[in-house]
Design a protein around this motif. Structure first.
Motif, PDB file in Angstrom:
ATOM      1  N   LEU A   1      -7.792  -7.987   7.545  1.00 45.80           N
ATOM      2  CA  LEU A   1      -6.792  -7.032   7.075  1.00 45.80           C
ATOM      3  C   LEU A   1      -6.400  -6.217   8.306  1.00 45.80           C
ATOM      4  O   LEU A   1      -7.118  -5.316   8.728  1.00 45.80           O
ATOM      5  CB  LEU A   1      -7.354  -6.140   5.972  1.00 45.80           C
ATOM      6  CG  LEU A   1      -6.368  -5.155   5.335  1.00 45.80           C
ATOM      7  CD1 LEU A   1      -5.173  -5.889   4.726  1.00 45.80           C
ATOM      8  CD2 LEU A   1      -7.062  -4.304   4.275  1.00 45.80           C
ATOM      9  N   THR A   2      -5.283  -6.569   8.909  1.00 43.41           N
ATOM     10  CA  THR A   2      -4.904  -6.014  10.200  1.00 43.41           C
ATOM     11  C   THR A   2      -4.447  -4.567  10.076  1.00 43.41           C
ATOM     12  O   THR A   2      -4.214  -4.052   8.981  1.00 43.41           O
ATOM     13  CB  THR A   2      -3.781  -6.842  10.849  1.00 43.41           C
ATOM     14  OG1 THR A   2      -2.545  -6.563  10.163  1.00 43.41           O
ATOM     15  CG2 THR A   2      -4.087  -8.331  10.771  1.00 43.41           C
ATOM     16  N   ASP A   3      -4.268  -3.924  11.240  1.00 42.02           N
ATOM     17  CA  ASP A   3      -3.727  -2.563  11.281  1.00 42.02           C
ATOM     18  C   ASP A   3      -2.202  -2.561  11.304  1.00 42.02           C
ATOM     19  O   ASP A   3      -1.590  -1.491  11.364  1.00 42.02           O
ATOM     20  CB  ASP A   3      -4.247  -1.827  12.525  1.00 42.02           C
ATOM     21  CG  ASP A   3      -5.750  -1.592  12.468  1.00 42.02           C
ATOM     22  OD1 ASP A   3      -6.281  -1.435  11.349  1.00 42.02           O
ATOM     23  OD2 ASP A   3      -6.390  -1.573  13.537  1.00 42.02           O
ATOM     24  N   LEU A   4      -1.596  -3.726  11.250  1.00 41.34           N
ATOM     25  CA  LEU A   4      -0.137  -3.816  11.287  1.00 41.34           C
ATOM     26  C   LEU A   4       0.449  -3.450   9.928  1.00 41.34           C
ATOM     27  O   LEU A   4       0.070  -4.028   8.896  1.00 41.34           O
ATOM     28  CB  LEU A   4       0.295  -5.226  11.676  1.00 41.34           C
ATOM     29  CG  LEU A   4      -0.204  -5.749  13.030  1.00 41.34           C
ATOM     30  CD1 LEU A   4       0.274  -7.177  13.249  1.00 41.34           C
ATOM     31  CD2 LEU A   4       0.255  -4.846  14.161  1.00 41.34           C
ATOM     32  N   VAL A   5       1.356  -2.492   9.906  1.00 40.87           N
ATOM     33  CA  VAL A   5       1.977  -2.028   8.668  1.00 40.87           C
ATOM     34  C   VAL A   5       3.476  -1.861   8.882  1.00 40.87           C
ATOM     35  O   VAL A   5       3.906  -1.147   9.803  1.00 40.87           O
ATOM     36  CB  VAL A   5       1.384  -0.691   8.185  1.00 40.87           C
ATOM     37  CG1 VAL A   5       2.085  -0.232   6.898  1.00 40.87           C
ATOM     38  CG2 VAL A   5      -0.112  -0.801   7.966  1.00 40.87           C
ATOM     39  N   PHE A   6       4.274  -2.509   8.069  1.00 40.66           N
ATOM     40  CA  PHE A   6       5.709  -2.251   8.048  1.00 40.66           C
ATOM     41  C   PHE A   6       5.923  -1.001   7.199  1.00 40.66           C
ATOM     42  O   PHE A   6       5.720  -1.014   5.988  1.00 40.66           O
ATOM     43  CB  PHE A   6       6.472  -3.431   7.444  1.00 40.66           C
ATOM     44  CG  PHE A   6       6.389  -4.694   8.265  1.00 40.66           C
ATOM     45  CD1 PHE A   6       7.236  -4.902   9.340  1.00 40.66           C
ATOM     46  CD2 PHE A   6       5.448  -5.679   7.953  1.00 40.66           C
ATOM     47  CE1 PHE A   6       7.152  -6.065  10.092  1.00 40.66           C
ATOM     48  CE2 PHE A   6       5.379  -6.845   8.699  1.00 40.66           C
ATOM     49  CZ  PHE A   6       6.231  -7.038   9.777  1.00 40.66           C
ATOM     50  N   ASP A   7       6.326   0.091   7.843  1.00 41.15           N
ATOM     51  CA  ASP A   7       6.455   1.361   7.139  1.00 41.15           C
ATOM     52  C   ASP A   7       7.442   1.261   5.986  1.00 41.15           C
ATOM     53  O   ASP A   7       8.530   0.679   6.112  1.00 41.15           O
ATOM     54  CB  ASP A   7       6.924   2.455   8.103  1.00 41.15           C
ATOM     55  CG  ASP A   7       5.874   2.799   9.148  1.00 41.15           C
ATOM     56  OD1 ASP A   7       4.688   2.546   8.886  1.00 41.15           O
ATOM     57  OD2 ASP A   7       6.250   3.319  10.221  1.00 41.15           O
ATOM     58  N   ALA A   8       7.061   1.844   4.849  1.00 38.82           N
ATOM     59  CA  ALA A   8       7.942   1.918   3.687  1.00 38.82           C
ATOM     60  C   ALA A   8       7.459   3.071   2.819  1.00 38.82           C
ATOM     61  O   ALA A   8       6.256   3.225   2.598  1.00 38.82           O
ATOM     62  CB  ALA A   8       7.931   0.612   2.903  1.00 38.82           C
TER      63      ALA A   8
ATOM     64  N   ASP B   1      11.881   0.475  -1.743  1.00 41.79           N
ATOM     65  CA  ASP B   1      12.561   1.162  -2.838  1.00 41.79           C
ATOM     66  C   ASP B   1      12.868   2.616  -2.496  1.00 41.79           C
ATOM     67  O   ASP B   1      13.849   3.185  -2.977  1.00 41.79           O
ATOM     68  CB  ASP B   1      11.685   1.136  -4.098  1.00 41.79           C
ATOM     69  CG  ASP B   1      11.509  -0.255  -4.672  1.00 41.79           C
ATOM     70  OD1 ASP B   1      12.223  -1.179  -4.242  1.00 41.79           O
ATOM     71  OD2 ASP B   1      10.640  -0.415  -5.556  1.00 41.79           O
ATOM     72  N   GLY B   2      12.019   3.238  -1.680  1.00 43.68           N
ATOM     73  CA  GLY B   2      12.162   4.662  -1.391  1.00 43.68           C
ATOM     74  C   GLY B   2      13.368   5.007  -0.542  1.00 43.68           C
ATOM     75  O   GLY B   2      13.906   6.120  -0.636  1.00 43.68           O
ATOM     76  N   THR B   3      13.803   4.065   0.286  1.00 37.31           N
ATOM     77  CA  THR B   3      14.959   4.305   1.151  1.00 37.31           C
ATOM     78  C   THR B   3      16.106   3.343   0.897  1.00 37.31           C
ATOM     79  O   THR B   3      17.215   3.552   1.411  1.00 37.31           O
ATOM     80  CB  THR B   3      14.556   4.181   2.639  1.00 37.31           C
ATOM     81  OG1 THR B   3      14.117   2.840   2.884  1.00 37.31           O
ATOM     82  CG2 THR B   3      13.428   5.150   2.973  1.00 37.31           C
ATOM     83  N   GLY B   4      15.872   2.293   0.140  1.00 38.95           N
ATOM     84  CA  GLY B   4      16.893   1.267  -0.066  1.00 38.95           C
ATOM     85  C   GLY B   4      17.086   0.382   1.141  1.00 38.95           C
ATOM     86  O   GLY B   4      18.106  -0.295   1.268  1.00 38.95           O
ATOM     87  N   THR B   5      16.085   0.345   2.023  1.00 39.08           N
ATOM     88  CA  THR B   5      16.207  -0.422   3.268  1.00 39.08           C
ATOM     89  C   THR B   5      15.600  -1.811   3.129  1.00 39.08           C
ATOM     90  O   THR B   5      14.464  -1.959   2.683  1.00 39.08           O
ATOM     91  CB  THR B   5      15.513   0.313   4.429  1.00 39.08           C
ATOM     92  OG1 THR B   5      16.146   1.584   4.623  1.00 39.08           O
ATOM     93  CG2 THR B   5      15.603  -0.498   5.715  1.00 39.08           C
ATOM     94  N   THR B   6      16.371  -2.811   3.525  1.00 36.13           N
ATOM     95  CA  THR B   6      15.894  -4.183   3.626  1.00 36.13           C
ATOM     96  C   THR B   6      15.594  -4.484   5.085  1.00 36.13           C
ATOM     97  O   THR B   6      16.436  -4.235   5.955  1.00 36.13           O
ATOM     98  CB  THR B   6      16.946  -5.174   3.125  1.00 36.13           C
ATOM     99  OG1 THR B   6      17.222  -4.925   1.741  1.00 36.13           O
ATOM    100  CG2 THR B   6      16.465  -6.614   3.288  1.00 36.13           C
ATOM    101  N   THR B   7      14.412  -4.994   5.359  1.00 37.28           N
ATOM    102  CA  THR B   7      14.058  -5.455   6.698  1.00 37.28           C
ATOM    103  C   THR B   7      13.958  -6.970   6.669  1.00 37.28           C
ATOM    104  O   THR B   7      13.202  -7.528   5.875  1.00 37.28           O
ATOM    105  CB  THR B   7      12.719  -4.847   7.160  1.00 37.28           C
ATOM    106  OG1 THR B   7      12.825  -3.419   7.169  1.00 37.28           O
ATOM    107  CG2 THR B   7      12.359  -5.331   8.557  1.00 37.28           C
TER     108      THR B   7
ATOM    109  N   THR C   1       0.844  -1.191   0.000  1.00 32.94           N
ATOM    110  CA  THR C   1       0.000   0.000   0.000  1.00 32.94           C
ATOM    111  C   THR C   1       0.881   1.245   0.000  1.00 32.94           C
ATOM    112  O   THR C   1       2.112   1.149   0.096  1.00 32.94           O
ATOM    113  CB  THR C   1      -0.916   0.035   1.236  1.00 32.94           C
ATOM    114  OG1 THR C   1      -0.120   0.314   2.402  1.00 32.94           O
ATOM    115  CG2 THR C   1      -1.641  -1.298   1.428  1.00 32.94           C
ATOM    116  N   SER C   2       0.268   2.411  -0.047  1.00 27.23           N
ATOM    117  CA  SER C   2       1.037   3.653  -0.040  1.00 27.23           C
ATOM    118  C   SER C   2       1.739   3.885   1.287  1.00 27.23           C
ATOM    119  O   SER C   2       2.715   4.642   1.362  1.00 27.23           O
ATOM    120  CB  SER C   2       0.121   4.841  -0.356  1.00 27.23           C
ATOM    121  OG  SER C   2      -0.924   4.932   0.597  1.00 27.23           O
ATOM    122  N   ALA C   3       1.279   3.240   2.363  1.00 26.19           N
ATOM    123  CA  ALA C   3       1.884   3.417   3.683  1.00 26.19           C
ATOM    124  C   ALA C   3       2.999   2.416   3.948  1.00 26.19           C
ATOM    125  O   ALA C   3       3.821   2.615   4.844  1.00 26.19           O
ATOM    126  CB  ALA C   3       0.822   3.287   4.774  1.00 26.19           C
ATOM    127  N   GLY C   4       3.029   1.322   3.200  1.00 27.11           N
ATOM    128  CA  GLY C   4       4.028   0.284   3.428  1.00 27.11           C
ATOM    129  C   GLY C   4       3.453  -1.086   3.170  1.00 27.11           C
ATOM    130  O   GLY C   4       2.548  -1.255   2.340  1.00 27.11           O
TER     131      GLY C   4
END
Length: 399
Positions: A105-112, A130-136, A91-94
């Motif tokens: 559809l939970t409220d849990l979102v991994f920010d991205a 993609d926006g930060t180049g961060t791998t979690t 989604t747009s939030a992550g």
């Protein structure tokens, strides 16, 4: 079928590969449990998620009955998390967490800022922003005790943001793409060490690197605009396409076959998203070839899957699933499934897609708002459902 084959021998291990002389700490992980077939799936596992404009439906894998539906953004992507139950919804939030077991559809979102690829492998799941180049990096079983809190994981941030992908191997090696906002050049193999990452090997020989797949013996392949890049035994090996522009963007694999089936595009100026050839990469023999398909067998990135017998299954514009033997490069059967269809104007547009779980292929037919289940051992349609919405993407919550 007449087979048109263009074979290119593997290049030697790349110049410039950097190997550390000192050992680095790595974290091992237990192998993920093997998935069950759709015909014997537990009620809480293996369900099918289907996206449509503004929502997601969760289907029973046997009957395709709609279990529940959830409102969401106009366009979302669906990514298997790897635990048999969870889907990561882009989604747009992550990455929002969909529990297909409850379902909810939970409220849990991994920010991205720009969520991209999700890759589960051997007990670890890697989320790439993609926006930060961060791998979690998360434990694939992170939700085994429920969906009450957002699990934490290790992170690695690339030198520059780019449209990338990462995967964690069984010995803890993090394979991740290298690039910036304007271009992508290759990949690196890293090991976690105290508060930083050690570089074990690196390659800059994969322009436009995109997509990944892990074949038998943990041989990892990436697609390039001029061929493919293999990581195996601690080193990178480059395969060069027979065409000046020979792009592979998606790899279709099984963990029991050394052969990777990839999509292939040789004309950078071609309009639309239909393709008419595949790459076959033998990661054990380190060989690479391009096989041209018959005119009627055109497909997009959503239309190839691996299944029973390590075969490849191509959902073509003629409406049939064509069975490709990766060992020989020959088409061995065709199963009529949907009506003939045209390629999409934009890649996000709804068009037929295929995904496989066990012996069952799930296929969308946007023209009739339908989803079908096909037994790949017989080619017979065993279940169908007509939805109230036009299906776009689909994913199976497989393990």
């Amino acid at each position: 079928m007449k087979r048109h084959q263009r074979t290119v021998a593997a290049a030697a291990a790349l110049m410039g590969v950097a190997l550390l002389a000192t050992a680095c700490a790595s974290t091992g992980s237990e192998a993920a449990p093997e998935g069950t077939t759709a015909g014997s799936v537990d009620a809480q596992n293996g369900r099918v998620a289907v996206s449509y404009e503004g929502g997601i439906a969760v289907l029973d894998p046997d009957t395709l009955a709609v279990i529940d539906e959830f409102e969401t953004e106009a366009f979302t992507r669906l990514n298997t998390f790897g635990d048999g139950r969870t889907i990561a919804v882009t989604t747009s939030a992550g990455f929002q967490v969909l529990d297909t077991g409850e379902p909810a559809l939970t409220d849990l979102v991994f920010d991205a800022t720009a969520p991209g690829h999700v890759v589960p492998h051997d007990g670890k799941t890697a989320l790439y922003d993609d926006g930060t180049g961060t791998t979690t990096v998360l434990d694939t079983a992170a939700f085994a005790d429920g969906y009450t809190t957002l699990p934490q994981g290790a992170t690695y941030t690339a030198e520059a943001p780019h449209h990338g992908v990462s995967i964690v191997l069984s010995d803890g090696t993090l394979l991740t793409t290298v690039g910036d906002e304007t271009s992508r050049s290759g990949a690196a193999a890293l090991h976690a060490h105290d508060d930083h990452w050690h570089e074990e090997a690196v390659s800059d020989q994969c322009p436009g690197i995109h997509g990944e797949g892990t074949a038998a013996a943990e041989a990892v392949i990436f697609g390039c605009e001029d061929g493919a890049l293999l990581y195996t035994d601690g080193k990178f090996v480059k395969f060069t396409a027979p065409d000046a522009y020979g792009r592979m963007g998606n790899a279709f694999v099984t963990d029991t076959s050394p052969i990777v089936v990839g999509d292939y595009k040789s004309d950078p100026d071609a309009e639309g998203y239909l393709l008419n050839a595949v790459t076959l990469i033998d990661t054990a023999a380190e060989s690479y070839e391009v096989v041209d398909l018959p005119d009627e067998v055109q497909y997009t990135f959503r239309d190839v899957a691996r299944g029973p017998g390590d075969l490849a299954y191509i959902l073509a514009t003629d409406g049939s699933i064509h069975v490709l033997d990766p060992e020989s490069g020959e088409l061995t059967a065709a199963y009529p499934v949907v009506a003939p269809w045209d390629g999409p104007a934009e890649w996000q547009d709804a068009h037929p897609a295929i995904t496989v779980s066990g012996d069952i292929a799930y296929v969308t037919e946007p023209a009739t708002n339908s989803v079908h289940a096909i037994d790949l051992m017989t080619g017979k349609t065993v279940a169908s459902v007509e939805l109230d919405h036009t299906p776009n993407e689909l994913a199976v919550a497989s393990s």
